[in-house]
Design a protein around this motif. Sequence first.
Motif, PDB file in Angstrom:
ATOM      1  N   ALA A   1      -4.449   7.015  -7.499  1.00 14.74           N
ATOM      2  CA  ALA A   1      -4.909   6.562  -6.185  1.00 14.74           C
ATOM      3  C   ALA A   1      -3.741   6.424  -5.212  1.00 14.74           C
ATOM      4  CB  ALA A   1      -5.642   5.231  -6.319  1.00 14.74           C
ATOM      5  N   ALA A   2      -2.590   5.970  -5.724  1.00 16.82           N
ATOM      6  CA  ALA A   2      -1.404   5.866  -4.869  1.00 16.82           C
ATOM      7  C   ALA A   2      -0.968   7.252  -4.387  1.00 16.82           C
ATOM      8  CB  ALA A   2      -0.271   5.195  -5.636  1.00 16.82           C
ATOM      9  N   ALA A   3      -1.052   8.243  -5.269  1.00 17.29           N
ATOM     10  CA  ALA A   3      -0.710   9.608  -4.867  1.00 17.29           C
ATOM     11  C   ALA A   3      -1.669  10.118  -3.805  1.00 17.29           C
ATOM     12  CB  ALA A   3      -0.729  10.536  -6.091  1.00 17.29           C
TER      13      ALA A   3
ATOM     14  N   ALA B   1      -3.456   8.247  -1.738  1.00 13.95           N
ATOM     15  CA  ALA B   1      -3.248   7.478  -0.515  1.00 13.95           C
ATOM     16  C   ALA B   1      -2.038   7.987   0.262  1.00 13.95           C
ATOM     17  CB  ALA B   1      -3.073   6.008  -0.857  1.00 13.95           C
ATOM     18  N   ASP B   2      -1.000   8.407  -0.463  1.00 12.91           N
ATOM     19  CA  ASP B   2       0.223   8.863   0.195  1.00 12.91           C
ATOM     20  C   ASP B   2       0.109  10.292   0.710  1.00 12.91           C
ATOM     21  OD1 ASP B   2       1.413   6.451  -0.344  1.00 12.91           O
ATOM     22  OD2 ASP B   2       2.503   7.150  -2.118  1.00 12.91           O
ATOM     23  N   HIS B   3      -0.645  11.136   0.000  1.00 11.33           N
ATOM     24  CA  HIS B   3      -0.619  12.565   0.309  1.00 11.33           C
ATOM     25  C   HIS B   3      -1.998  13.184   0.556  1.00 11.33           C
ATOM     26  CE1 HIS B   3       3.640  12.752  -0.889  1.00 11.33           C
ATOM     27  NE2 HIS B   3       3.305  11.964  -1.898  1.00 11.33           N
ATOM     28  N   GLY B   4      -3.058  12.428   0.287  1.00 13.23           N
ATOM     29  CA  GLY B   4      -4.392  12.996   0.423  1.00 13.23           C
ATOM     30  C   GLY B   4      -5.092  12.513   1.682  1.00 13.23           C
ATOM     31  N   ASP B   5      -6.428  12.457   1.608  1.00 21.76           N
ATOM     32  CA  ASP B   5      -7.192  11.971   2.755  1.00 21.76           C
ATOM     33  C   ASP B   5      -8.119  10.860   2.292  1.00 21.76           C
ATOM     34  OD1 ASP B   5      -9.482  13.186   1.550  1.00 21.76           O
ATOM     35  OD2 ASP B   5      -9.009  15.086   2.527  1.00 21.76           O
ATOM     36  N   SER B   6      -8.747  10.164   3.235  1.00 25.57           N
ATOM     37  CA  SER B   6      -9.557   8.991   2.920  1.00 25.57           C
ATOM     38  C   SER B   6     -10.787   9.360   2.096  1.00 25.57           C
ATOM     39  CB  SER B   6      -9.974   8.292   4.211  1.00 25.57           C
ATOM     40  OG  SER B   6     -10.672   9.190   5.069  1.00 25.57           O
TER      41      SER B   6
ATOM     42  N   ARG C   1     -13.734   9.195  -3.180  1.00 26.78           N
ATOM     43  CA  ARG C   1     -14.291   9.918  -4.326  1.00 26.78           C
ATOM     44  C   ARG C   1     -13.562   9.568  -5.621  1.00 26.78           C
ATOM     45  NH1 ARG C   1     -14.183  14.654  -1.050  1.00 26.78           N
ATOM     46  NH2 ARG C   1     -12.619  15.593  -2.452  1.00 26.78           N
ATOM     47  N   HIS C   2     -12.305   9.173  -5.485  1.00 24.82           N
ATOM     48  CA  HIS C   2     -11.512   8.802  -6.670  1.00 24.82           C
ATOM     49  C   HIS C   2     -12.114   7.592  -7.385  1.00 24.82           C
ATOM     50  CE1 HIS C   2      -8.107   8.508  -9.314  1.00 24.82           C
ATOM     51  NE2 HIS C   2      -7.708   7.345  -8.828  1.00 24.82           N
ATOM     52  N   LEU C   3     -12.914   6.791  -6.666  1.00 27.79           N
ATOM     53  CA  LEU C   3     -13.581   5.652  -7.300  1.00 27.79           C
ATOM     54  C   LEU C   3     -14.447   6.091  -8.477  1.00 27.79           C
ATOM     55  CD1 LEU C   3     -14.746   3.416  -4.308  1.00 27.79           C
ATOM     56  CD2 LEU C   3     -13.251   2.719  -6.191  1.00 27.79           C
ATOM     57  N   ASP C   4     -15.052   7.256  -8.373  1.00 28.86           N
ATOM     58  CA  ASP C   4     -15.973   7.726  -9.415  1.00 28.86           C
ATOM     59  C   ASP C   4     -15.268   7.998 -10.740  1.00 28.86           C
ATOM     60  OD1 ASP C   4     -18.016   7.593  -7.579  1.00 28.86           O
ATOM     61  OD2 ASP C   4     -17.830   9.698  -6.983  1.00 28.86           O
ATOM     62  N   SER C   5     -13.946   8.192 -10.704  1.00 26.17           N
ATOM     63  CA  SER C   5     -13.221   8.511 -11.938  1.00 26.17           C
ATOM     64  C   SER C   5     -12.781   7.270 -12.712  1.00 26.17           C
ATOM     65  CB  SER C   5     -11.986   9.366 -11.618  1.00 26.17           C
ATOM     66  OG  SER C   5     -11.050   8.616 -10.857  1.00 26.17           O
TER      67      SER C   5
ATOM     68  N   ALA D   1      -5.603   0.701   1.306  1.00 23.91           N
ATOM     69  CA  ALA D   1      -6.011   2.045   1.722  1.00 23.91           C
ATOM     70  C   ALA D   1      -7.466   2.302   1.379  1.00 23.91           C
ATOM     71  CB  ALA D   1      -5.116   3.082   1.045  1.00 23.91           C
ATOM     72  N   LEU D   2      -7.907   1.825   0.214  1.00 19.87           N
ATOM     73  CA  LEU D   2      -9.295   2.021  -0.183  1.00 19.87           C
ATOM     74  C   LEU D   2     -10.238   1.241   0.733  1.00 19.87           C
ATOM     75  CD1 LEU D   2     -11.242   3.269  -2.212  1.00 19.87           C
ATOM     76  CD2 LEU D   2     -10.871   1.285  -3.702  1.00 19.87           C
ATOM     77  N   ALA D   3      -9.849   0.019   1.105  1.00 21.98           N
ATOM     78  CA  ALA D   3     -10.675  -0.783   2.015  1.00 21.98           C
ATOM     79  C   ALA D   3     -10.798  -0.110   3.377  1.00 21.98           C
ATOM     80  CB  ALA D   3     -10.067  -2.181   2.164  1.00 21.98           C
ATOM     81  N   ALA D   4      -9.707   0.484   3.830  1.00 22.40           N
ATOM     82  CA  ALA D   4      -9.738   1.147   5.134  1.00 22.40           C
ATOM     83  C   ALA D   4     -10.573   2.423   5.096  1.00 22.40           C
ATOM     84  CB  ALA D   4      -8.311   1.469   5.573  1.00 22.40           C
ATOM     85  N   ALA D   5     -10.675   3.054   3.914  1.00 21.75           N
ATOM     86  CA  ALA D   5     -11.358   4.345   3.832  1.00 21.75           C
ATOM     87  C   ALA D   5     -12.831   4.223   3.495  1.00 21.75           C
ATOM     88  CB  ALA D   5     -10.663   5.212   2.770  1.00 21.75           C
ATOM     89  N   HIS D   6     -13.244   3.143   2.827  1.00 23.36           N
ATOM     90  CA  HIS D   6     -14.609   3.090   2.316  1.00 23.36           C
ATOM     91  C   HIS D   6     -15.620   2.841   3.431  1.00 23.36           C
ATOM     92  CE1 HIS D   6     -17.903   2.498  -0.472  1.00 23.36           C
ATOM     93  NE2 HIS D   6     -17.090   2.908  -1.439  1.00 23.36           N
ATOM     94  N   PRO D   7     -16.726   3.599   3.451  1.00 22.49           N
ATOM     95  CA  PRO D   7     -17.707   3.454   4.541  1.00 22.49           C
ATOM     96  C   PRO D   7     -18.598   2.217   4.404  1.00 22.49           C
ATOM     97  CG  PRO D   7     -18.427   5.133   2.976  1.00 22.49           C
ATOM     98  CD  PRO D   7     -17.059   4.722   2.549  1.00 22.49           C
ATOM     99  N   ASP D   8     -18.670   1.596   3.235  1.00 23.14           N
ATOM    100  CA  ASP D   8     -19.518   0.421   3.029  1.00 23.14           C
ATOM    101  C   ASP D   8     -18.755  -0.818   3.489  1.00 23.14           C
ATOM    102  OD1 ASP D   8     -20.886  -1.801   2.055  1.00 23.14           O
ATOM    103  OD2 ASP D   8     -21.580  -0.752   0.262  1.00 23.14           O
TER     104      ASP D   8
END
Length: 440
Positions: free
Chosen positions: A369-371, A373-378, A383-387, A414-421
């Motif tokens: 998730a850190a990778a 957050a640093d290099h991917g998109d929200s 989607r990483h939550l599903d893993s 980063a996850l809080a900022a990205a999640h739509p819920d």
Amino acid sequence: MTTGRNRQAPRPPEGTPPRPELARQARAVLSDAVGIAHWAAADGDPGPGPLGSQALERAVAALGLTPAQAHAAWDRAKLSGLVELHDGVVRPGWRLHAWDSDDSAVLRGWVALFDAWSLIHPAPDDVDPGLVSEVIESVPQVLSLLQLSAGPVTAPALLDLLAQRVAELHEERCEVLYGPAAPDAEPVPAGPAPAEVPTARSLAPLLRWALEGLAAVGALTLGEGQATLTPLGNWAVWVKLEQICVAAQSPAGNIEQSAQDMLRGCAQLTPGPARAEYRAWLAARTVSSAVSELVAVARGEDALLRGLAFEALRVVGAPAEPAVRAVVDEPQLRPYALIWLAEYEGADPEDAQSILTREESTWLWVDTAAAVADHGDSELLVRHLDSAVQGNVPALIEEVRAIGHPRTVQVLVALAAAHPDPALAKAVRRAAFQVHTGGA
């Protein structure tokens, strides 16, 4: 012109025996090693490293070898992957199981022994280790001359080439560095004066040592004042040269970069082209230095590069196994190392992660998730939550907070900022704040 897609498979030099014959020769070279590997499997307690005195007595009695022969066979068995060390216990390697049926496994095992010739035949104790290192680094040029000559080469010719190459390496490593000074001042050396360049006469014993070491692994034969490559040695040199040619065709241009910069350059590539870059980069370096560089990058702070470093180590294969096994106890690298070792030992890549404990899986989830957050998109981070192995966000948050990953706060923010819920994002943000402040 050819590209990586349409480049025809290279053919070995004319006169090279077919692979089954090369494999037969390799089996002959390693027959004692195979015998002692089978003995170790039946004995059950050969010892974790060098053969102990009692194990040595049993091996000598069972195999009809002298103690020196048994020690040499044991070292060859370990270096060629016929036996492996797992948690302090020696057990048969996968290569031993495939020895009679898989010519490729046999040839890879012999090449691993060929690469380790200096371990099979240690240098004299009274020689400068730095000079020994320079001679080892110069051996590929000596082997190339032997191959180009397609026959016996005299010792004086080999010694002349060795002296030239060692002098070049010596000059590169002993350059006098100059510190800052006034424009009109005389330059002042920043370090000690370079050591004297070795002479051909002083290198003669080391040339003899190197040739004897290569002969000991079946790469060449020695005559009166001359040396000749065996068919196995000729084939191995061709393989190494072909790897360098592949490296020169590196499409992404990372061959001269450091491991860190090479991995950064591969971060945007799909897996296939990335592996081609890893192979090209590896072919231009010694295995030991390449593996050391990759492990050093894996220990860094960039989680993306950590994952890519282990992907590159997968391309290295068996020679990387000791280094990977050595980092299993480092929390930051443990999940990656365990998965690498599971795949190396034959586990399906899709199932390899199942060997991790729940805590190790959670650590790997945070690191990935850190990778992201640093290099991917929200969207990818959500989607990483599903893993996650937990199956639900509250359980994931609770366990993420408990494992103590150094990037936990940044990942949760980063996850809080990205999640739509909004409700879930609020819970994740609260958890991040509690981890940051040390609250329960």
